[in-house]
Design an enzyme around this catalytic site. Structure first.
Site, mmCIF file in Angstrom:
data_model
loop_
_atom_site.group_PDB
_atom_site.id
_atom_site.type_symbol
_atom_site.label_atom_id
_atom_site.label_comp_id
_atom_site.label_asym_id
_atom_site.label_seq_id
_atom_site.Cartn_x
_atom_site.Cartn_y
_atom_site.Cartn_z
ATOM 1 N N LYS A 185 0.828 -1.198 0.000
ATOM 2 C CA LYS A 185 0.000 0.000 0.000
ATOM 3 C C LYS A 185 0.867 1.254 0.000
ATOM 4 O O LYS A 185 1.933 1.282 0.604
ATOM 5 C CB LYS A 185 -0.926 0.008 1.223
ATOM 6 C CG LYS A 185 -2.048 -1.014 1.143
ATOM 7 C CD LYS A 185 -3.000 -0.857 2.314
ATOM 8 C CE LYS A 185 -4.187 -1.799 2.195
ATOM 9 N NZ LYS A 185 -5.130 -1.644 3.335
ATOM 10 N N HIS A 255 -7.258 -13.165 3.455
ATOM 11 C CA HIS A 255 -6.669 -12.197 4.382
ATOM 12 C C HIS A 255 -6.469 -12.805 5.768
ATOM 13 O O HIS A 255 -5.585 -12.376 6.518
ATOM 14 C CB HIS A 255 -7.562 -10.960 4.476
ATOM 15 C CG HIS A 255 -6.800 -9.713 4.814
ATOM 16 N ND1 HIS A 255 -5.815 -9.187 3.987
ATOM 17 C CD2 HIS A 255 -6.857 -8.897 5.898
ATOM 18 C CE1 HIS A 255 -5.325 -8.090 4.535
ATOM 19 N NE2 HIS A 255 -5.929 -7.897 5.690
ATOM 20 N N ARG A 258 -2.989 -14.039 6.316
ATOM 21 C CA ARG A 258 -2.067 -12.962 6.718
ATOM 22 C C ARG A 258 -2.218 -12.675 8.216
ATOM 23 O O ARG A 258 -1.223 -12.488 8.919
ATOM 24 C CB ARG A 258 -2.367 -11.729 5.879
ATOM 25 C CG ARG A 258 -1.637 -10.455 6.255
ATOM 26 C CD ARG A 258 -1.969 -9.394 5.205
ATOM 27 N NE ARG A 258 -1.820 -8.036 5.706
ATOM 28 C CZ ARG A 258 -0.701 -7.336 5.656
ATOM 29 N NH1 ARG A 258 0.401 -7.891 5.144
ATOM 30 N NH2 ARG A 258 -0.639 -6.095 6.087
ATOM 31 N N HIS A 281 2.689 -2.342 7.734
ATOM 32 C CA HIS A 281 1.762 -1.411 8.361
ATOM 33 C C HIS A 281 2.445 -0.061 8.546
ATOM 34 O O HIS A 281 3.568 0.006 9.055
ATOM 35 C CB HIS A 281 1.318 -1.923 9.738
ATOM 36 C CG HIS A 281 0.322 -3.033 9.662
ATOM 37 N ND1 HIS A 281 0.064 -3.883 10.717
ATOM 38 C CD2 HIS A 281 -0.497 -3.437 8.659
ATOM 39 C CE1 HIS A 281 -0.857 -4.762 10.369
ATOM 40 N NE2 HIS A 281 -1.210 -4.510 9.117
#
Length: 312
Positions: A185, A255, A258, A281
């Protein structure tokens, strides 16, 4: 500048500067359009940039109240408010409209949800299970195993795994390295160590896939049955099939693998900072949710095992 032109500039900014995914961009636009539609009804006329600058807290709260009256989920309203706040922030930075009232409105509070993780035994069975009854091409099974190992073994998002190019994986394997560069991201790249089993799975799939040899270096490493880039829906279906075969909860999604990666690392003594880096993150607070997961597991074990736990 008109409000419509400002919306178009905001959309271009989200796409080029924020680099939002297409579906996220559509959600932002839909949220702001819904807000402006409400204000058109509430004010009795289509709002202008000048009118948006003059909106009071009561008018923002009226919009939030209307969403609640319509039964909109809090999570949906929180996202919509975030979109509207982004739009007003853009207008402010561009000098198109300044509204101080929106800063006084609090985002709707959400119940804090914990990640859903499999326990280690279920995770082991999950990776070793083939739920299909019909014959499948052997290379497809190898492909799916490699993808699932990246999700659990390296904590990758499904988009990150399927976004790997042929060149990226080939360079990794040729160099004999065990650390993969992953772009996540915000277009940020992080280094993720790979388990020997994951490396072996990548090699096995690469050697068996009939489409990879002819693929270009920038083509997707993981390919579909007809040679195109592997669709995330195929991986989701695979997880769904395994989940149903093993009788696992509906919360077991790609997900969740993860989440299991992070939870198991924490349970084995991994520190939060390291797990934050591995997951990509941006904020440590996001990673800290996993301490709640582990605490919940420890509490359950304690209450089931301690001799005094059942004494009233």
């Amino acid at each position: 500048m008109t409000l419509g032109e400002a919306q178009a500039d905001w959309r271009d900014w989200l796409k080029s500067e924020r680099r939002l995914a297409a579906h996220t961009l559509i959600a932002y636009e839909h949220d702001v359009a819904g807000f402006l539609g409400f204000m058109t009804t509430y004010l009795g006329t289509a709002p202008t940039l000048e009118a948006l600058a003059k909106l009071k807290p009561a008018e923002f709260r009226a919009w939030l109240a209307e969403r609640s009256r319509q039964g909109m989920a809090r999570s949906s309203t929180a996202r919509a408010f975030s979109s509207v706040r982004s739009f007003f922030g853009f207008l402010d930075k561009r000098g198109l409209a300044h509204n101080a009232s929106i800063a006084t409105i609090q985002t709707p509070k959400l119940p804090r949800s914990l990640p859903k993780a499999l326990n280690e035994r279920d995770m082991g069975e999950f990776l070793d299970t083939d739920p299909t009854e019909k014959e499948r091409e052997p290379w497809i099974d190898l492909r799916d195993s490699a993808v699932l190992l990246l999700l659990y073994g390296a904590g990758l998002r499904i988009g990150e795994a399927l976004g790997l190019t042929k060149a990226t994986v080939e360079d990794l394997l040729k160099a004999g390295q065990d650390t993969l560069a992953v772009t996540g991201k915000g277009n940020k790249t992080r280094l993720v160590p790979l388990l020997p089993q994951a490396l072996d799975a990548l090699v096995a799939y690469r050697d068996a896939c009939p489409w990879l040899k002819a693929a270009g270096s920038d083509d997707a490493f993981f390919m579909g049955a007809r040679g195109g880039a592997l669709d995330p829906a195929i991986v989701q279906k695979r997880v769904r099939d395994i989940r149903r075969h093993l009788g696992l909860a509906d919360s077991v999604t790609p997900h969740a693998l993860r989440h299991s990666f992070a939870t198991h690392l924490l349970g084995a003594g991994g520190d939060l900072r390291t797990i934050q880096e591995l997951l990509g993150h941006a904020s440590l607070s996001t990673t800290q949710r996993y301490t709640d997961v582990d605490a919940a597991r420890l509490t359950a074990v304690y209450r089931a095992a301690h001799p005094r736990a059942k004494v009233r």
